[in-house]
Design an enzyme around this catalytic site. Structure first.
Site, PDB file in Angstrom:
ATOM      1  N   LYS A 154       0.778  -1.268  -0.018  1.00  0.00           N
ATOM      2  CA  LYS A 154      -0.169  -0.254  -0.065  1.00  0.00           C
ATOM      3  C   LYS A 154       0.870   1.389   0.061  1.00  0.00           C
ATOM      4  CE  LYS A 154      -1.748  -1.551   3.597  1.00  0.00           C
ATOM      5  NZ  LYS A 154      -2.797  -2.012   4.790  1.00  0.00           N
ATOM      6  N   ASP A 190      -4.998  -6.071  10.432  1.00  0.00           N
ATOM      7  CA  ASP A 190      -6.147  -5.525  10.656  1.00  0.00           C
ATOM      8  C   ASP A 190      -7.535  -6.477  10.504  1.00  0.00           C
ATOM      9  OD1 ASP A 190      -5.598  -5.662   8.026  1.00  0.00           O
ATOM     10  OD2 ASP A 190      -6.064  -3.546   7.601  1.00  0.00           O
TER      11      ASP A 190
HETATM   12  C1  BGC Z   1      -1.791  -5.928   3.589  1.00  0.00           C
HETATM   13  C2  BGC Z   1      -2.532  -6.651   4.582  1.00  0.00           C
HETATM   14  C3  BGC Z   1      -3.718  -5.914   5.102  1.00  0.00           C
HETATM   15  C4  BGC Z   1      -4.756  -5.345   3.793  1.00  0.00           C
HETATM   16  C5  BGC Z   1      -5.628  -4.377   4.354  1.00  0.00           C
HETATM   17  C6  BGC Z   1      -2.614  -5.301   2.483  1.00  0.00           C
HETATM   18  O1  BGC Z   1      -2.117  -4.563   1.793  1.00  0.00           O
HETATM   19  O2  BGC Z   1      -0.856  -6.703   2.819  1.00  0.00           O
HETATM   20  O3  BGC Z   1      -1.896  -7.321   5.560  1.00  0.00           O
HETATM   21  O4  BGC Z   1      -4.553  -6.921   5.915  1.00  0.00           O
HETATM   22  O5  BGC Z   1      -3.757  -4.411   2.893  1.00  0.00           O
HETATM   23  O6  BGC Z   1      -5.124  -3.216   5.234  1.00  0.00           O
END
Ligand code: BGC
Length: 429
Positions: A154, A190
Site C-alpha cells: 500500500k 487488521d
Molecule cells: C496488507 C494486508 C492488510 C490489507 C488491508 C494489504 O496490503 O498486505 O496485511 O490486511 O492490506 O489493510
C-alpha cells in the site's frame, strides 16, 4: 443511454462469468491448501497465534492502528459481557516522510503520537498500560506479540523494518520518547482485529475482511487446533488480467505482487479508471475537448472520485462534471460524463464481484456445503462508502449459492482495528 460499442469491449474484458467464478474458487482453495502446508502458493496463509474471543475479556486498553491513511489511537474499556464502552480515539495524518523514509522516522512518529495522546488523556504515569497493536501488513508471527514484517504494501516503504520484529521496533521507539510504562500484549493484522471485534459480540463470526486502501481476509482454521489464519489474499494471482491491469501493475512500485489487491482495493480503483479513460481518449471515444493528457498522470483519480462519479444521479451529471473540472477538464459534454460514469461502474463492479467470489471460497473452505451460519465482519472505506459495493457482493453471493446465501451475514464492523486489538490484548497474561 446508448453506450458506445467500444465501451462494450471494455465491459466484456472486465466481466467474470459464472464458469470463471467457479474456477477462481477452485484455484483459491488449492492456493489456500498449498499455503497452509508451506508449498508454493500466492497466498501466505500466516498463522496469527490468535483465537476467537469468548466475550468475557475485560479491562482498560490502549489500541493502535497502523496501515491506512491515518495512524489511529484508541482508548477503551472491555466490559467482559460482550460489551465495549468509553471508546475514545484520535487520528494522526501519516505524511510521505513518515511512511516512505526509514523505520526510525515511522516508529518515532508513532511513539510521539502515543505520548501526546497519553498526556492529553491523562494516563497515569505510575501504572503499566496494556496495548493492542493492529498492524495492517503481512507479518510472520511466532507468538501473539511477536511478528516479523515480511514486506510493505500500500505505498509504505520505511526502510529498515522488513525482516524485523514490529513489537521490538515499537518498544524501542517508545523508550526513545521516554515511555516505559506500556506493554504491547498483542500484534495483529487488521483482518484479525476485525474478526476479533465482531466475534466478541457475535459467536457466529468466523471471517474478517478488509476492503479499504488495501484488501485482505482471515478466517478460523480448524485443521489441527483452532487458529485464526491471515490469508493475505491481496497477493492472489490466478486471475485474468485486462491490458489495463497489466499497465497498472507494470507502473506500480511492486510489479507482479498484490495482483488481486490492485483489482479490488481503494488504493488502485481510481487508477484503473484513469488508465481505461486514457485508452478511450486516445481512441477518440472519450472526447474531453483535447484534455486527453490529464489521464496520463498516475494517481490523478482517487477511489473517492470513483465513488462520487457513481453516486451521481443528477440529470446533467453535475458531480461528474465537477470531478472532471477538478482534474482540469473545464468543459465536458454529457456523453463524456456518462462514459466516465460507465467506466467507474465497470471497474468497481468487477472489484465487488471478485471480493464476493473470494469470500465464497473462504467460507466453503470452512464449510463446504454451507450448512452453518457465518458472519463475515467487514471494515474499510470501499465497503462502507462506495455506492452499491455491498449490494453487489450480496447479489454475487446469491448467484453462487442460491438460497443458501442467506447463511452468510455480512456485517460492517467499524473501528474494528481498535476494538479487536484490545480484545486480543486482553486474552494475554
Ligand atoms: C496488507 C494486508 C492488510 C490489507 C488491508 C494489504 O496490503 O498486505 O496485511 O490486511 O492490506 O489493510
Amino acid at each position: 443511454m446508448k453506450i458506445n460499442k467500444k465501451i462494450k469491449v471494455v465491459e466484456k474484458s472486465f466481466k467474470i462469468s459464472p464458469v470463471s467464478a467457479k474456477k477462481l474458487i477452485k484455484s483459491f482453495h488449492s492456493d489456500m491448501k498449498n499455503g497452509l502446508c508451506g508449498k508454493k502458493s500466492s497466498l501466505k496463509m500466516l498463522p496469527t497465534y490468535a483465537k476467537r474471543p469468548t466475550g468475557r475479556e475485560k479491562g482498560d486498553f490502549l489500541a493502535l492502528d497502523l496501515g491506512g491513511t491515518n495512524f489511529r489511537i484508541f482508548k477503551l474499556k472491555l466490559q467482559g459481557k460482550r460489551r465495549i464502552s468509553d471508546i475514545l480515539s484520535e487520528s494522526f495524518v501519516l505524511k510521505k516522510e513518515h511512511i516512505a523514509n526509514t523505520e526510525k522516522e515511522l516508529f518515532g512518529f508513532i511513539a510521539d503520537c502515543i505520548k501526546k495522546f497519553m498526556e492529553r488523556q491523562k494516563f497515569s504515569k505510575n501504572k503499566q498500560h496494556k496495548i493492542g497493536f493492529t498492524f495492517s501488513f503481512p507479518i510472520k508471527q511466532t507468538a501473539i506479540a511477536k511478528g516479523v514484517l515480511l514486506g510493505w504494501t500500500k505505498g509504505f516503504n520505511a526502510k529498515g523494518a522488513e525482516g524485523k520484529d514490529i513489537v521490538w521496533l515499537l518498544n524501542k521507539a517508545l523508550l526513545g520518547v521516554g515511555l516505559s510504562n506500556t506493554k504491547i500484549r498483542a500484534l495483529a493484522n487488521d483482518t484479525v482485529s476485525t474478526l476479533a471485534a465482531k466475534s466478541y459480540e457475535d459467536e457466529k463470526c468466523d471471517m474478517g475482511v478488509i476492503l479499504g486502501t488495501g484488501t485482505n481476509a482471515c478466517y478460523v482454521e480448524k485443521k489441527k487446533n483452532e487458529m485464526i489464519v491471515n490469508i493475505e489474499w491481496g497477493n492472489f494471482n490466478k486471475l485474468k488480467l485486462t491490458r489495463y491491469d497489466k499497465e497498472l501493475d507494470e507502473n506500480s512500485i511492486n510489479p507482479g505482487k498484490q495482483v488481486l489487491e490492485k483489482m479490488v482495493s481503494g488504493m488502485y480503483l481510481g487508477d484503473i479508471v484513469r488508465i481505461v479513460a486514457k485508452d478511450l481518449a486516445a481512441k477518440g471515444i472519450f472526447d474531453v475537448y483535447g484534455y486527453k493528457k490529464v489521464f496520463d498522470k498516475n494517481g490523478v483519480l482517487e477511489s473517492k472520485h470513483v465513488s462520487t462519479v457513481e453516486s451521481d444521479s443528477s440529470k446533467k451529471l453535475t458531480k461528474v462534471k465537477n470531478v472532471l473540472s477538478m482534474l482540469g477538464i473545464k468543459r465536458s459534454t454529457y456523453s463524456d460524463r456518462s462514459i466516465l460514469k460507465e467506466i467507474c461502474r465497470i471497474v468497481s463492479l468487477r472489484a465487488s464481484r471478485l471480493a464476493a467470489i473470494l469470500m465464497a471460497a473462504v467460507v466453503t473452505r470452512m464449510d463446504p456445503g454451507l450448512k452453518r451460519k457465518h458472519t463475515i465482519a467487514i471494515d474499510g472505506s470501499v465497503y462502507e462508502k462506495h455506492p452499491g459495493f455491498s449490494k453487489h457482493i450480496r447479489s454475487t453471493l446469491g448467484d453462487i449459492f442460491g438460497r443458501k446465501a442467506k447463511n452468510i451475514v455480512l456485517s460492517l464492523t467499524k473501528d474494528a482495528s481498535g476494538k479487536g486489538a484490545a480484545i486480543l490484548a486482553a486474552r494475554q497474561k
